[in-house]
Design a protein around this motif. Structure first.
Motif, mmCIF file in Angstrom:
data_model
loop_
_atom_site.group_PDB
_atom_site.id
_atom_site.type_symbol
_atom_site.label_atom_id
_atom_site.label_comp_id
_atom_site.label_asym_id
_atom_site.label_seq_id
_atom_site.Cartn_x
_atom_site.Cartn_y
_atom_site.Cartn_z
ATOM 1 N N ARG A 112 36.882 -21.158 -18.068
ATOM 2 C CA ARG A 112 35.544 -22.089 -17.905
ATOM 3 C C ARG A 112 35.317 -22.457 -16.277
ATOM 4 O O ARG A 112 34.331 -22.636 -15.887
ATOM 5 C CB ARG A 112 36.167 -23.597 -18.497
ATOM 6 C CG ARG A 112 35.893 -23.668 -20.102
ATOM 7 C CD ARG A 112 36.070 -24.819 -20.556
ATOM 8 N NE ARG A 112 35.360 -25.940 -20.296
ATOM 9 C CZ ARG A 112 35.198 -27.188 -20.796
ATOM 10 N NH1 ARG A 112 36.158 -27.566 -21.043
ATOM 11 N NH2 ARG A 112 34.157 -27.981 -20.245
ATOM 12 N N GLN A 113 36.436 -22.230 -15.541
ATOM 13 C CA GLN A 113 36.254 -22.519 -14.198
ATOM 14 C C GLN A 113 35.424 -21.269 -13.341
ATOM 15 O O GLN A 113 34.928 -21.599 -12.307
ATOM 16 C CB GLN A 113 37.723 -22.499 -13.330
ATOM 17 C CG GLN A 113 37.550 -22.856 -12.028
ATOM 18 C CD GLN A 113 37.370 -24.231 -11.698
ATOM 19 O OE1 GLN A 113 37.876 -25.231 -12.608
ATOM 20 N NE2 GLN A 113 36.679 -24.462 -10.544
ATOM 21 N N ASN A 124 30.055 -37.799 -23.438
ATOM 22 C CA ASN A 124 30.049 -36.410 -23.844
ATOM 23 C C ASN A 124 30.742 -36.051 -25.117
ATOM 24 O O ASN A 124 31.853 -36.871 -25.407
ATOM 25 C CB ASN A 124 30.671 -35.554 -22.648
ATOM 26 C CG ASN A 124 30.164 -34.092 -22.821
ATOM 27 O OD1 ASN A 124 30.490 -33.409 -23.665
ATOM 28 N ND2 ASN A 124 29.710 -33.692 -21.663
ATOM 29 N N ASP A 129 32.241 -33.628 -26.214
ATOM 30 C CA ASP A 129 33.458 -32.531 -26.047
ATOM 31 C C ASP A 129 34.521 -33.340 -25.091
ATOM 32 O O ASP A 129 34.158 -33.809 -24.044
ATOM 33 C CB ASP A 129 33.027 -31.398 -25.399
ATOM 34 C CG ASP A 129 34.413 -30.511 -24.996
ATOM 35 O OD1 ASP A 129 35.285 -30.447 -25.592
ATOM 36 O OD2 ASP A 129 34.116 -29.869 -24.008
ATOM 37 N N ASP A 163 37.202 -32.392 -23.969
ATOM 38 C CA ASP A 163 37.860 -31.978 -22.531
ATOM 39 C C ASP A 163 36.859 -32.168 -21.568
ATOM 40 O O ASP A 163 37.308 -32.459 -20.379
ATOM 41 C CB ASP A 163 38.078 -30.351 -22.869
ATOM 42 C CG ASP A 163 38.830 -30.220 -23.997
ATOM 43 O OD1 ASP A 163 39.842 -30.899 -24.050
ATOM 44 O OD2 ASP A 163 38.683 -28.980 -24.651
ATOM 45 N N THR A 164 35.707 -31.891 -21.887
ATOM 46 C CA THR A 164 34.535 -31.861 -20.727
ATOM 47 C C THR A 164 34.476 -33.464 -20.421
ATOM 48 O O THR A 164 34.253 -33.665 -19.112
ATOM 49 C CB THR A 164 33.267 -31.492 -21.240
ATOM 50 O OG1 THR A 164 33.254 -30.224 -21.591
ATOM 51 C CG2 THR A 164 32.245 -31.603 -19.984
ATOM 52 N N PHE A 206 37.223 -34.117 -17.927
ATOM 53 C CA PHE A 206 36.903 -33.522 -16.515
ATOM 54 C C PHE A 206 35.805 -34.571 -15.736
ATOM 55 O O PHE A 206 36.099 -34.985 -14.779
ATOM 56 C CB PHE A 206 36.236 -32.314 -16.567
ATOM 57 C CG PHE A 206 35.687 -31.837 -15.346
ATOM 58 C CD1 PHE A 206 36.262 -30.914 -14.498
ATOM 59 C CD2 PHE A 206 34.296 -32.020 -15.072
ATOM 60 C CE1 PHE A 206 35.846 -30.328 -13.415
ATOM 61 C CE2 PHE A 206 33.710 -31.477 -13.955
ATOM 62 C CZ PHE A 206 34.354 -30.717 -12.899
ATOM 63 N N ASP A 207 34.887 -35.131 -16.592
ATOM 64 C CA ASP A 207 33.820 -35.869 -16.065
ATOM 65 C C ASP A 207 34.488 -37.314 -15.580
ATOM 66 O O ASP A 207 34.318 -37.988 -14.531
ATOM 67 C CB ASP A 207 32.659 -36.601 -17.014
ATOM 68 C CG ASP A 207 31.840 -35.108 -17.194
ATOM 69 O OD1 ASP A 207 32.071 -34.112 -16.423
ATOM 70 O OD2 ASP A 207 31.093 -35.094 -17.997
ATOM 71 N N SER A 214 36.892 -36.770 -12.524
ATOM 72 C CA SER A 214 35.944 -36.587 -11.245
ATOM 73 C C SER A 214 35.356 -37.645 -10.798
ATOM 74 O O SER A 214 35.293 -38.157 -9.537
ATOM 75 C CB SER A 214 34.753 -35.500 -11.460
ATOM 76 O OG SER A 214 35.480 -34.085 -12.103
ATOM 77 N N GLU A 215 35.078 -38.644 -11.785
ATOM 78 C CA GLU A 215 34.347 -39.914 -11.345
ATOM 79 C C GLU A 215 35.299 -40.653 -10.679
ATOM 80 O O GLU A 215 35.224 -41.563 -9.654
ATOM 81 C CB GLU A 215 33.839 -40.647 -12.510
ATOM 82 C CG GLU A 215 33.096 -42.050 -12.227
ATOM 83 C CD GLU A 215 31.847 -41.786 -11.633
ATOM 84 O OE1 GLU A 215 31.313 -40.573 -11.387
ATOM 85 O OE2 GLU A 215 31.371 -42.845 -10.892
ATOM 86 N N LEU A 263 38.206 -39.689 -8.785
ATOM 87 C CA LEU A 263 38.295 -39.217 -7.791
ATOM 88 C C LEU A 263 37.112 -39.690 -6.757
ATOM 89 O O LEU A 263 37.367 -40.004 -5.563
ATOM 90 C CB LEU A 263 38.255 -37.766 -7.920
ATOM 91 C CG LEU A 263 38.541 -36.845 -6.728
ATOM 92 C CD1 LEU A 263 40.179 -37.465 -6.136
ATOM 93 C CD2 LEU A 263 38.823 -35.470 -7.248
ATOM 94 N N PHE A 264 35.938 -39.533 -7.204
ATOM 95 C CA PHE A 264 34.836 -40.129 -6.412
ATOM 96 C C PHE A 264 34.773 -41.392 -5.983
ATOM 97 O O PHE A 264 34.623 -41.740 -4.762
ATOM 98 C CB PHE A 264 33.438 -39.850 -7.162
ATOM 99 C CG PHE A 264 32.422 -40.533 -6.619
ATOM 100 C CD1 PHE A 264 31.725 -39.966 -5.283
ATOM 101 C CD2 PHE A 264 31.739 -41.677 -7.181
ATOM 102 C CE1 PHE A 264 30.702 -40.631 -4.784
ATOM 103 C CE2 PHE A 264 30.538 -42.286 -6.648
ATOM 104 C CZ PHE A 264 30.141 -41.857 -5.263
ATOM 105 N N ILE A 302 39.056 -31.247 -10.110
ATOM 106 C CA ILE A 302 39.764 -31.198 -11.293
ATOM 107 C C ILE A 302 39.218 -29.851 -11.810
ATOM 108 O O ILE A 302 38.063 -29.717 -11.888
ATOM 109 C CB ILE A 302 39.299 -32.312 -12.356
ATOM 110 C CG1 ILE A 302 39.278 -33.641 -11.756
ATOM 111 C CG2 ILE A 302 39.997 -32.374 -13.374
ATOM 112 C CD1 ILE A 302 40.353 -34.174 -11.001
ATOM 113 N N SER A 303 40.195 -29.066 -12.070
ATOM 114 C CA SER A 303 39.817 -27.702 -12.509
ATOM 115 C C SER A 303 39.620 -27.321 -13.951
ATOM 116 O O SER A 303 40.189 -28.184 -14.745
ATOM 117 C CB SER A 303 40.864 -26.598 -12.342
ATOM 118 O OG SER A 303 40.591 -25.403 -12.596
ATOM 119 N N LEU A 304 38.742 -26.682 -14.261
ATOM 120 C CA LEU A 304 38.224 -26.582 -15.874
ATOM 121 C C LEU A 304 38.943 -25.343 -16.272
ATOM 122 O O LEU A 304 39.126 -25.368 -17.653
ATOM 123 C CB LEU A 304 36.807 -26.324 -15.861
ATOM 124 C CG LEU A 304 35.631 -27.295 -15.776
ATOM 125 C CD1 LEU A 304 34.269 -26.541 -15.689
ATOM 126 C CD2 LEU A 304 35.978 -28.112 -16.916
#
Lengths: 477, 135
Positions: free
Chosen positions: A265-266, B53, B55, B57-58, B61-62, B65-66, B68-69, B113-115
């Motif tokens: 995915r990355q 979302n 999903d 997993d996604t 990630f969101d 990321s938020e 971290l922001f 954050i890596s996907l």
């Protein structure tokens, strides 16, 4: 060596099509037999995965500092057809235009009678570590100009000299920057971080030119044996990190829209010509410009401090060159004996253009582009020059550093940061860091030997050795 | 509910276990703060996060990321991360204190954050996750 990987030359290894399903081209990496045992299966897997991306040209490449990253391997280089190919943040990374620059001084180590004061003053002047904030307040207009004009903005704002711009990859500015695709969140993170170093493997290092290996090129680069230099390693800070995060999500959607099948995915990507691909490219270029301006601002602060403490005149501290380690750029290369525009992704790799290449300043036209390879803490760094062989073999690319061999968590467990600091002090190398754990993370033993890595790139011919520098003092982020 | 660090040459992988998805999310957030600032207990500044979302997993990630922001842009070290999921909706309450170099300078800077390989796995004991942070 890992099963399925074939040695195709004394220093060349091939990952054949079929190593994983969907590979469009073979993978190729460059390593000595001695270093080959350090390559992880994960890194080879990532090299093969890059080979599945649409529009990839000739090979998925990795330089001798190859190691396991995410998306592309670290040390990964891949070129994509400008019309049919893709662009991917997985080939650039979160720290867009993390890079390194080297500045000469007229000083010798004997002139550094107040080395400790100098190191403390540099540590005080350049904000380092997690949570560090700039002492300068950037306005939104400054930030816009920084992203559009890169190092040129910094020089015009008073952070440097006009000659600094000439001695930088892209003259410190990618013209492709499009700030419309940089989010408010990215801007908010970028505002207070202009002129900050960051953490991790970022550093300032005072070095001495210990050995000249190519006197002609060294003279063109302004490197004089026995003189002091300053190396600066950092990137685009929170602004670039946010741009990567934002566009990674957008490009994931685009991957589905354009029916691109991905093994990771990355590696989310979109055709270069698509609106999503162009948006990422514009925002990435804006972040790269921020990084060039950032390194320019840090160098300016360092010059002021060095002048104040040692008396060396500001204008006698000359920038040798500035190179990007994490970037995607549109370049012309020879592919299948024809000139062709491609988008070259370098993820933990350095551009190494040969003599007479476009984008080189006149004073480096005969020598090839300066390539600056930092060693790990306490070990040698090197200056090399780009070659015609790099243009033929690696899309004008070479290694970017020594390449890690030990994880940060292992390093923190196994290595005593304070002990390293004391050991280096006994060798006359001063280290300042926000805390001793940061020293352990980046200790010499966690990297391959920088001299072994550069000897491989020199032997392959993708850049050639010009000078060896030894550390005098390190300010670690 | 726990997290531990796994070896990765360039970056850092966190192995997370939890009985519920809420646990996984809040542990992942706590691990992120721990990597950046060390263990922290300070509170006093609250933020809320609402995301959507379908999903998981996604959505994770969101969410990270938020987090971290918010932490990077406002210089806040969050010590309490309470997540309530009702897919596709996420509501989280964060509580923390201002970043202080004296107390929080012990960590690594997480760049993203890596996907890569990001997938929450359900098993008989609950959920597990290996997540890669770029440091």
């Amino acid at each position: 060596m890992i099963d399925g990987v074939q040695q195709t030359g004394p220093l060349e290894w091939e990952v054949p099509v079929g190593y994983i399903p969907g590979m469009r081209v073979p993978g190729r990496f460059f390593l000595s037999t001695a270093l080959a045992s350090t390559v992880e299966t994960g890194a080879v897997q990532q090299l093969a995965q890059v080979a599945t991306l649409p529009g990839i040209q000739t090979h998925s490449l990795a330089m001798p500092d190859i190691h396991w990253g995410y998306g592309f391997p670290i040390g990964g280089v891949a070129a994509f057809d400008i019309e049919q190919g893709i662009i991917s943040p997985g080939g650039v990374g979160f720290d867009i235009n993390c890079g390194v620059r080297l500045m000469t001084t007229p000083l010798t180590p004997a002139d550094l009678t107040q080395k400790k004061e100098l190191v403390n003053a540099l540590f005080g002047a350049v904000p380092v570590g997690v949570g560090a904030r700039s002492k300068k307040t950037l306005s939104q207009a400054d930030l816009t100009a920084m992203m559009q004009q890169g190092a040129g903005w910094a020089v015009r704002a008073g952070y440097g000299m006009p000659d600094d711009i000439i001695h930088s990859e892209e003259q410190g500015c990618m013209k492709d920057a499009d700030i419309a695709f940089v989010s408010d969140k990215a801007r908010l993170r970028g505002l207070p971080q202009g002129g900050t170093l960051g953490a991790g493997n970022h550093f300032l290092e005072l070095q001495v030119v210990q050995e000249i290996l190519d006197p002609v090129a060294a003279s063109a680069f302004g490197l004089v044996q026995g003189t002091v230099c300053l190396m600066i390693h950092c990137g685009s800070r929170g602004l670039g990190h946010q741009v990567c995060t934002d566009h990674l999500r957008e490009l994931e959607q685009a991957t589905k829209k354009y029916h691109i099948h991905l093994p990771d995915r990355q590696l989310a990507c979109a055709p270069l010509t698509s609106p999503e691909g162009m948006a990422y490219f514009g925002a990435m270029a804006a972040s790269a410009n921020y990084a060039w301006a950032n390194r320019q601002m840090i160098m300016h602060e360092a010059r002021i401090i060095i002048e104040k403490i040692t008396g060396a005149p500001y204008d006698e501290m000359r920038l040798v060159y500035d190179v990007a380690h994490n970037v995607a750029k549109k370049e012309e290369h020879i592919v299948d004996e024809r000139k062709k525009m491609v988008c070259v992704h370098r993820k933990g790799a350095t551009r190494a253009f040969g003599p007479k290449s476009p984008d080189l300043p006149n004073d480096y036209a005969k020598t090839g582009q300066p390539v600056i390879i930092p060693g790990s803490m306490g070990t040698s760094s090197f200056v090399l020059a780009g070659t015609d062989t790099a243009m033929k073999k690696t899309f004008g690319s070479t290694c970017h550093g020594a390449g890690r061999v030990m994880s940060r968590s292992q390093a923190k467990k196994k290595i005593d940061g304070k002990g390293i600091r004391e050991k280096l002090a006994k060798q006359g190398i001063l280290v300042r860091a926000p805390h001793d754990a940061a020293i352990a993370e980046e200790a010499p033993g966690v990297y391959k030997s920088s001299s072994e890595v550069v000897s491989v790139v020199d032997a392959i011919g993708i850049s050639h050795l010009v000078a060896r520098l030894e550390p005098l003092a390190v300010i670690k982020g | 509910m726990s997290y531990s660090f796994r070896d990765h040459t360039a970056d850092i992988i966190v192995h997370i276990t939890g009985k519920t998805l809420d646990d996984i999310y809040s542990e992942a957030g706590t691990a992120l703060m721990d990597i950046m600032y060390g263990k922290s207990t300070g509170t006093g500044i609250q933020r809320t996060v609402s995301l959507k979302n379908s999903d998981p997993d996604t959505l994770l990630f969101d969410f990270l990321s938020e987090l971290l922001f918010l932490s990077d842009s406002e210089n806040i070290v969050f010590s309490s991360i309470v997540v309530s999921l009702s897919l596709p909706c996420l509501n989280a309450t964060l509580d923390g204190e201002p970043f202080s170099p004296d107390r929080h300078a012990g960590g690594m800077e997480v760049k993203g954050i890596s996907l890569s390989g990001l997938h929450i796995v359900k098993d008989e004991d609950g959920y597990t996750l290996d997540i890669l942070f770029d440091v």
